[in-house]
Motif scaffolding. Sequence first.
Motif, PDB file in Angstrom:
ATOM      1  N   GLN A   1      34.040  24.041  34.049  1.00 30.29           N
ATOM      2  CA  GLN A   1      34.566  23.739  32.725  1.00 30.29           C
ATOM      3  C   GLN A   1      35.943  24.376  32.536  1.00 30.29           C
ATOM      4  OE1 GLN A   1      32.036  25.342  29.676  1.00 30.29           O
ATOM      5  NE2 GLN A   1      33.443  24.894  28.003  1.00 30.29           N
ATOM      6  N   LEU A   2      36.160  25.512  33.194  1.00 29.86           N
ATOM      7  CA  LEU A   2      37.414  26.246  33.045  1.00 29.86           C
ATOM      8  C   LEU A   2      38.361  26.040  34.220  1.00 29.86           C
ATOM      9  CD1 LEU A   2      36.091  29.698  31.743  1.00 29.86           C
ATOM     10  CD2 LEU A   2      36.570  27.616  30.451  1.00 29.86           C
ATOM     11  N   THR A   3      37.811  25.999  35.426  1.00 33.03           N
ATOM     12  CA  THR A   3      38.668  26.015  36.620  1.00 33.03           C
ATOM     13  C   THR A   3      38.758  24.671  37.322  1.00 33.03           C
ATOM     14  OG1 THR A   3      36.823  26.651  38.065  1.00 33.03           O
ATOM     15  CG2 THR A   3      38.064  28.424  37.005  1.00 33.03           C
ATOM     16  N   GLY A   4      38.008  23.660  36.837  1.00 32.87           N
ATOM     17  CA  GLY A   4      37.974  22.384  37.527  1.00 32.87           C
ATOM     18  C   GLY A   4      37.009  22.415  38.698  1.00 32.87           C
ATOM     19  N   PRO A   5      36.889  21.310  39.429  1.00 36.65           N
ATOM     20  CA  PRO A   5      35.941  21.242  40.543  1.00 36.65           C
ATOM     21  C   PRO A   5      36.339  22.160  41.689  1.00 36.65           C
ATOM     22  CG  PRO A   5      37.368  19.314  40.523  1.00 36.65           C
ATOM     23  CD  PRO A   5      37.652  20.057  39.250  1.00 36.65           C
ATOM     24  N   VAL A   6      35.357  22.492  42.502  1.00 32.62           N
ATOM     25  CA  VAL A   6      35.577  23.363  43.651  1.00 32.62           C
ATOM     26  C   VAL A   6      34.953  22.702  44.876  1.00 32.62           C
ATOM     27  CG1 VAL A   6      35.209  25.647  44.644  1.00 32.62           C
ATOM     28  CG2 VAL A   6      35.473  25.399  42.169  1.00 32.62           C
ATOM     29  N   GLU A   7      35.683  22.701  45.980  1.00 33.13           N
ATOM     30  CA  GLU A   7      35.165  22.117  47.209  1.00 33.13           C
ATOM     31  C   GLU A   7      35.395  23.056  48.379  1.00 33.13           C
ATOM     32  OE1 GLU A   7      36.574  18.169  47.892  1.00 33.13           O
ATOM     33  OE2 GLU A   7      36.038  17.468  45.884  1.00 33.13           O
ATOM     34  N   LEU A   8      34.633  22.827  49.425  1.00 32.16           N
ATOM     35  CA  LEU A   8      34.738  23.626  50.638  1.00 32.16           C
ATOM     36  C   LEU A   8      36.173  23.612  51.161  1.00 32.16           C
ATOM     37  CD1 LEU A   8      32.733  25.189  52.508  1.00 32.16           C
ATOM     38  CD2 LEU A   8      32.692  23.133  53.945  1.00 32.16           C
ATOM     39  N   GLY A   9      36.699  24.771  51.476  1.00 30.36           N
ATOM     40  CA  GLY A   9      38.043  24.886  52.016  1.00 30.36           C
ATOM     41  C   GLY A   9      39.128  25.101  50.991  1.00 30.36           C
ATOM     42  N   ASP A  10      38.788  25.017  49.695  1.00 31.95           N
ATOM     43  CA  ASP A  10      39.809  25.215  48.661  1.00 31.95           C
ATOM     44  C   ASP A  10      40.383  26.633  48.724  1.00 31.95           C
ATOM     45  OD1 ASP A  10      39.448  22.666  47.757  1.00 31.95           O
ATOM     46  OD2 ASP A  10      38.460  23.209  45.876  1.00 31.95           O
ATOM     47  N   GLU A  11      41.690  26.734  48.475  1.00 34.91           N
ATOM     48  CA  GLU A  11      42.321  28.040  48.348  1.00 34.91           C
ATOM     49  C   GLU A  11      42.193  28.491  46.904  1.00 34.91           C
ATOM     50  OE1 GLU A  11      46.559  30.331  49.298  1.00 34.91           O
ATOM     51  OE2 GLU A  11      46.462  28.138  49.328  1.00 34.91           O
ATOM     52  N   VAL A  12      41.665  29.688  46.709  1.00 38.37           N
ATOM     53  CA  VAL A  12      41.342  30.145  45.362  1.00 38.37           C
ATOM     54  C   VAL A  12      41.794  31.579  45.161  1.00 38.37           C
ATOM     55  CG1 VAL A  12      39.337  28.607  45.164  1.00 38.37           C
ATOM     56  CG2 VAL A  12      39.045  30.918  46.078  1.00 38.37           C
ATOM     57  N   VAL A  13      41.785  31.991  43.886  1.00 41.76           N
ATOM     58  CA  VAL A  13      41.980  33.390  43.520  1.00 41.76           C
ATOM     59  C   VAL A  13      40.724  33.828  42.775  1.00 41.76           C
ATOM     60  CG1 VAL A  13      43.328  35.015  42.145  1.00 41.76           C
ATOM     61  CG2 VAL A  13      44.488  33.174  43.385  1.00 41.76           C
ATOM     62  N   VAL A  14      40.139  34.970  43.181  1.00 42.92           N
ATOM     63  CA  VAL A  14      38.905  35.438  42.561  1.00 42.92           C
ATOM     64  C   VAL A  14      39.118  36.811  41.944  1.00 42.92           C
ATOM     65  CG1 VAL A  14      37.392  34.096  44.069  1.00 42.92           C
ATOM     66  CG2 VAL A  14      38.105  36.377  44.771  1.00 42.92           C
ATOM     67  N   ASN A  15      38.343  37.073  40.893  1.00 40.57           N
ATOM     68  CA  ASN A  15      38.331  38.393  40.252  1.00 40.57           C
ATOM     69  C   ASN A  15      37.222  39.203  40.909  1.00 40.57           C
ATOM     70  OD1 ASN A  15      37.861  40.599  38.474  1.00 40.57           O
ATOM     71  ND2 ASN A  15      38.826  39.458  36.809  1.00 40.57           N
ATOM     72  N   VAL A  16      37.593  40.305  41.549  1.00 40.40           N
ATOM     73  CA  VAL A  16      36.647  41.082  42.354  1.00 40.40           C
ATOM     74  C   VAL A  16      36.280  42.413  41.700  1.00 40.40           C
ATOM     75  CG1 VAL A  16      37.577  40.049  44.458  1.00 40.40           C
ATOM     76  CG2 VAL A  16      38.475  42.254  43.686  1.00 40.40           C
ATOM     77  N   GLN A  17      36.762  42.672  40.490  1.00 38.56           N
ATOM     78  CA  GLN A  17      36.684  44.031  39.955  1.00 38.56           C
ATOM     79  C   GLN A  17      35.259  44.520  39.732  1.00 38.56           C
ATOM     80  OE1 GLN A  17      38.380  45.677  35.921  1.00 38.56           O
ATOM     81  NE2 GLN A  17      40.005  45.674  37.459  1.00 38.56           N
ATOM     82  N   ALA A  18      34.399  43.691  39.120  1.00 40.25           N
ATOM     83  CA  ALA A  18      33.037  44.145  38.823  1.00 40.25           C
ATOM     84  C   ALA A  18      32.273  44.477  40.097  1.00 40.25           C
ATOM     85  CB  ALA A  18      32.291  43.073  38.026  1.00 40.25           C
ATOM     86  N   ARG A  19      32.424  43.640  41.112  1.00 41.47           N
ATOM     87  CA  ARG A  19      31.733  43.912  42.378  1.00 41.47           C
ATOM     88  C   ARG A  19      32.259  45.184  43.022  1.00 41.47           C
ATOM     89  NH1 ARG A  19      33.119  42.842  47.443  1.00 41.47           N
ATOM     90  NH2 ARG A  19      34.779  41.390  46.829  1.00 41.47           N
ATOM     91  N   GLU A  20      33.562  45.368  43.016  1.00 41.86           N
ATOM     92  CA  GLU A  20      34.125  46.559  43.653  1.00 41.86           C
ATOM     93  C   GLU A  20      33.764  47.844  42.903  1.00 41.86           C
ATOM     94  OE1 GLU A  20      38.302  45.904  44.222  1.00 41.86           O
ATOM     95  OE2 GLU A  20      37.960  44.756  46.070  1.00 41.86           O
ATOM     96  N   LEU A  21      33.526  47.740  41.593  1.00 45.22           N
ATOM     97  CA  LEU A  21      33.102  48.903  40.823  1.00 45.22           C
ATOM     98  C   LEU A  21      31.607  49.169  40.952  1.00 45.22           C
ATOM     99  CD1 LEU A  21      35.175  48.463  37.525  1.00 45.22           C
ATOM    100  CD2 LEU A  21      35.527  50.171  39.315  1.00 45.22           C
ATOM    101  N   GLY A  22      30.883  48.218  41.570  1.00 44.08           N
ATOM    102  CA  GLY A  22      29.450  48.397  41.758  1.00 44.08           C
ATOM    103  C   GLY A  22      28.655  48.301  40.475  1.00 44.08           C
ATOM    104  N   LEU A  23      29.115  47.482  39.517  1.00 45.66           N
ATOM    105  CA  LEU A  23      28.422  47.347  38.246  1.00 45.66           C
ATOM    106  C   LEU A  23      27.126  46.564  38.423  1.00 45.66           C
ATOM    107  CD1 LEU A  23      31.443  46.541  35.905  1.00 45.66           C
ATOM    108  CD2 LEU A  23      30.468  48.757  36.520  1.00 45.66           C
ATOM    109  N   GLY A  24      26.211  46.744  37.473  1.00 45.16           N
ATOM    110  CA  GLY A  24      24.932  46.054  37.562  1.00 45.16           C
ATOM    111  C   GLY A  24      25.066  44.553  37.610  1.00 45.16           C
ATOM    112  N   SER A  25      26.078  44.028  36.928  1.00 42.90           N
ATOM    113  CA  SER A  25      26.297  42.583  36.911  1.00 42.90           C
ATOM    114  C   SER A  25      27.356  42.175  37.924  1.00 42.90           C
ATOM    115  CB  SER A  25      26.735  42.138  35.510  1.00 42.90           C
ATOM    116  OG  SER A  25      27.921  42.825  35.134  1.00 42.90           O
ATOM    117  N   GLY A  26      27.724  43.104  38.806  1.00 41.66           N
ATOM    118  CA  GLY A  26      28.851  42.850  39.685  1.00 41.66           C
ATOM    119  C   GLY A  26      28.488  42.549  41.123  1.00 41.66           C
TER     120      GLY A  26
END
Length: 328
Positions: A35-60
């Motif tokens: 709804q926000l970023t449009g369709p996504v397909e295999l091989g697409d070049e993208v930019v991702v937000n990695v902050q929650a995962r790198e902080l080790g948050l419960g939802s990350g």
Amino acid sequence: MPLSLRRGRVTAVVEQHGGLIRLEVDGTACVAYPQLTGPVELGDEVVVNVQARELGLGSGGFDVLHVNLTRGLDLQAAEGAHVMKLPYTPLQWAERHAEEEGGLAERLEGMPVVCCSLHSQVAPVCAGLGGTLRVAYVQIPGGALALPLSDTVRLLRERGLVATTVSAGPCFGGEAECVGVASALAWARGAGCDAAVCSIGPGILGTGTTLGHGGLSAADAANAAAALGGAPVLAARVSSADERDRHRGVSHHTRAVLSLCRGGVTVAWPSGLEAPDWVQPRREVEAGDWREACNGLPLSHMGRGADEEPWFFAAAFAAGRLARELVG
């Protein structure tokens, strides 16, 4: 605080739903909201937000797709949309809102509104309401803003325990978008709903303090429901297994919500469990059949299931059952 962004390439598309795509970027789990970023397909070049995962948050445990450089640039706003979500932030976008279409009820006319401070209460609440009523699920801020992230709501919708979904305030991805919880409830009543269930999305904002947690949105929902002539019911957060003192027995989140309710709300309480004196006003509800009613529904609270947290799910089920009794 800066956004933590990383460039990568889509290496797997794992699962697709109407408003949610689960994928992998360079082998790391990621979610996207088309709804926000449009369709996504295999091989697409993208930019991702990695902050929650790198902080080790419960939802990350996963990254979030920020922009699809291959096919997500120059996207146009939905036709006729001009009211912004997350206005004046780098993520602002326009959505059509239900208020613009009319049809809002002036009063709720006694419609019960179950107010949940945790998303894990939603499934047993809806089981308590049963499958014969027209129930609106209203997502309010305090946890995940993206309604499509909830596998629970998707399943409840498929099984007919939820008739329609509404995303209120900064939340997004519901079948109807509303500016706030008050208009969301008025829209639900105007759309012919018998009851509403208001909850934060998966996860919860929390600082370990009395007023610094997302569960307080339940008080906003209860106050709006009462002011509009509805019958707010609070689902108590009860635990016998949580290792944190502040959440054992009846959580301090429930006490904080009650302290901010201006009147008219009733706490549903499962018969057979002793209640603290401060849980007022409360109404005891027979909820002994909650396991049978919840059969096949996802029951998980902080990683603990029905056998580990029976009173948590019984209390939420009791809130749904009380709301069912209150349907005029």
